[in-house]
Write an enzyme that holds these catalytic residues in place. Sequence first.
Site, mmCIF file in Angstrom:
data_model
loop_
_atom_site.group_PDB
_atom_site.id
_atom_site.type_symbol
_atom_site.label_atom_id
_atom_site.label_comp_id
_atom_site.label_asym_id
_atom_site.label_seq_id
_atom_site.Cartn_x
_atom_site.Cartn_y
_atom_site.Cartn_z
ATOM 1 N N ASN A 20 0.798 -1.218 0.000
ATOM 2 C CA ASN A 20 0.000 0.000 0.000
ATOM 3 C C ASN A 20 0.838 1.279 0.000
ATOM 4 O OD1 ASN A 20 0.843 -0.485 2.618
ATOM 5 N ND2 ASN A 20 -0.976 0.370 3.561
ATOM 6 N N CYS A 21 2.137 1.160 -0.065
ATOM 7 C CA CYS A 21 3.051 2.301 -0.100
ATOM 8 C C CYS A 21 3.013 2.949 -1.489
ATOM 9 C CB CYS A 21 4.463 1.818 0.225
ATOM 10 S SG CYS A 21 5.749 3.042 -0.051
ATOM 11 N N ASP A 22 2.843 4.264 -1.531
ATOM 12 C CA ASP A 22 2.772 4.973 -2.810
ATOM 13 C C ASP A 22 4.062 4.831 -3.620
ATOM 14 O OD1 ASP A 22 0.166 5.810 -2.381
ATOM 15 O OD2 ASP A 22 0.767 7.742 -1.530
ATOM 16 N N LYS A 25 4.145 1.513 -5.282
ATOM 17 C CA LYS A 25 3.255 1.516 -6.448
ATOM 18 C C LYS A 25 3.935 2.156 -7.651
ATOM 19 C CE LYS A 25 -0.943 1.611 -3.642
ATOM 20 N NZ LYS A 25 -2.077 2.414 -3.197
#
Length: 125
Positions: A20-22, A25
């Site tokens: 879930n880390c930007d 991504k």
Amino acid sequence: MIRECYNVTQQPVTLYGIPNCDTIKKARRYLDEQQIDYQFHDYRKDGLTLEMLTQFEQELGWQALLNKRGTTYRQLSDAQKQSLDRDQALALMLEYPAMIKRPLLVVQGRYLLGFSPASYQQFFA
């Protein structure tokens, strides 16, 4: 300058982090767009051992691995932050994998911490 040349498709590429880390991504999107096959290792789902963390620390140093921007680190007291040493930092990162700076890219014993398109382009050149 001599560059290390290799066929990326024949080398195991592993991206370590939390999904879930930007920044993770962005790194995954870059690898997908460049059609670079990789394995994603989710610290929480796939696990993190002291042996893995020690290897990362030996290659990069515990200060570089420590994510000081995250909420877990910021929640430490000032006294804890000031007295933090290698062993304490590794114990915290092992218990709270979000305290590890991300992403960590590993290709054939070469390590790259963090993400920018330019650094990834250079890494795979």
